[in-house]
Design a protein around this motif. Structure first.
Motif, short mmCIF file in Angstrom:
data_model
loop_
_atom_site.label_atom_id
_atom_site.label_comp_id
_atom_site.label_asym_id
_atom_site.label_seq_id
_atom_site.Cartn_x
_atom_site.Cartn_y
_atom_site.Cartn_z
N VAL A 188 -68.66 9.22 -2.40
CA VAL A 188 -67.47 8.68 -2.81
C VAL A 188 -66.78 8.43 -1.04
CG1 VAL A 188 -65.32 7.90 -3.76
CG2 VAL A 188 -67.45 8.88 -5.75
N ALA A 189 -66.39 9.65 -1.02
CA ALA A 189 -65.96 9.55 0.47
C ALA A 189 -67.04 8.93 1.83
CB ALA A 189 -65.64 11.20 0.65
N PHE A 249 -68.93 6.58 1.21
CA PHE A 249 -68.76 5.27 1.15
C PHE A 249 -67.83 4.72 1.80
CE2 PHE A 249 -67.41 1.82 -1.79
CZ PHE A 249 -68.82 0.93 -1.70
N PHE A 250 -67.03 5.04 1.21
CA PHE A 250 -65.33 4.39 2.32
C PHE A 250 -64.52 4.84 3.31
CE2 PHE A 250 -64.18 4.84 -2.91
CZ PHE A 250 -63.73 3.80 -2.94
N ILE A 303 -66.97 2.05 4.62
CA ILE A 303 -66.50 0.74 4.96
C ILE A 303 -65.45 0.37 5.92
CG2 ILE A 303 -64.62 -0.41 3.14
CD1 ILE A 303 -66.37 -0.01 0.79
N TRP A 304 -64.22 1.54 6.18
CA TRP A 304 -63.57 1.62 7.27
C TRP A 304 -63.97 2.16 8.64
CZ3 TRP A 304 -58.85 1.09 7.58
CH2 TRP A 304 -57.61 1.74 8.04
#
Length: 289
Positions: free
Chosen positions: A24-25, A27-28, A31-32
């Motif tokens: 999850v980390a 993935f975000f 995106i960032w």
């Protein structure tokens, strides 16, 4: 560390949770990364187009052909003059700001006197003063003292508005230095001045580096004071260079993007080179001692 009382099933569940959390980390983070890199990608690829190619080819397509004359025109029309003047203003402002911040933070952090809380509270209160509210008073002041339309007119406001935050951060940083450092130096015969220059100041390098990077970026990109206090083209700094390359009847966006690209490259390069100093400076004051 693995808990010795943990069963194999619990260990597997913990490992799965850890992998999910990392996934999850990441993935975000991706995106960032895309969100932050997209403007730079847009700026760079469109700086290599002709004036009307953006309308014909699309803004996110690679240029066809690559047009390098934008950078040639920018450099040949005095870009390095703007660049040099910005370097001079930022360098002098940073040296003065760091010196004054260190001299002010040391007594606030390491000495006890009656006015210490009041002075510290006053400095913190100055952080709430909006920068642009002072444009007219500073314009009148620089005009009355004969500094208007000179690089010296920018140094005062840059230093003044960087000081409250810098003193606040550096005071908190110096408070984390153990008192035993000064006490051992005093036993060896050091006075207050020697303690400051030989012990506290070298131990505050990480904090000073953080302040230099943080304030350096703000000063490099500052537009309002530069636009108000400078009028002669030969004295303008880099944030005002865009006006030089704006056409009278049309707007050549690729040339403006070329100016922006050349303007941000020094700050990006410095951040990449000194990013470890910035992280160390931000983390050093978070741990007592």
């Amino acid at each position: 560390m693995v808990n010795p009382n943990m069963t194999e099933a619990d260990y597997r569940k913990s490992k799965i949770k850890s992998r999910i959390a990392w996934g999850v980390a990441i993935f975000f983070a991706c995106i960032w990364l895309v969100l932050t890199l997209t403007p730079f990608f847009f700026m760079i690829i469109n700086s290599f187009r002709k004036q009307f190619d953006m309308l014909q080819q699309g803004v996110f397509h690679l240029p066809d052909p690559w047009f390098f004359d934008n950078y040639v025109n920018v450099v040949s029309h005095g870009f390095f003059g703007y660049f040099l003047r910005s370097v001079i203003v930022v360098a002098i402002s940073l040296v003065l700001m760091l010196a004054i911040s260190a001299f002010a933070a040391y007594p606030l952090a390491r000495m006890s006197f009656k006015l210490n809380p009041f002075i510290y509270a006053l400095i913190v209160a100055m952080m709430s003063v909006p920068m642009h509210v002072t444009l007219i008073p500073i314009f009148k002041l620089t005009t009355s003292v004969g500094l208007y339309d000179s690089l010296g007119s920018l140094i005062g406001p840059y230093v003044a508005f960087a000081l409250p935050m810098s003193v606040f951060i550096l005071t908190a940083f110096m408070k984390t230095i153990p008192k035993e450092v000064e006490e051992s130096a005093e036993i060896d015969g050091c006075n207050r001045y020697q303690n400051f220059f030989k012990m506290i100041l070298p131990l505050s390098k990480s904090g000073l580096s953080t302040l230099a990077i943080y304030n350096g970026v703000s000063m490099w990109n500052e537009f309002a004071f530069a636009n108000t206090l400078l009028i002669t083209p030969e004295k303008k700094t880099l944030p005002l260079a865009l006006g030089q390359f704006k056409g009278e009847h049309s707007l050549d966006i690729p040339i403006i993007l070329a100016v922006l690209t050349l303007s941000v490259l020094p700050m990006i390069t410095l951040f990449i080179v000194f990013q470890d100093k910035l992280v160390k400076g931000m983390m050093a004051g978070a741990v007592k001692g």
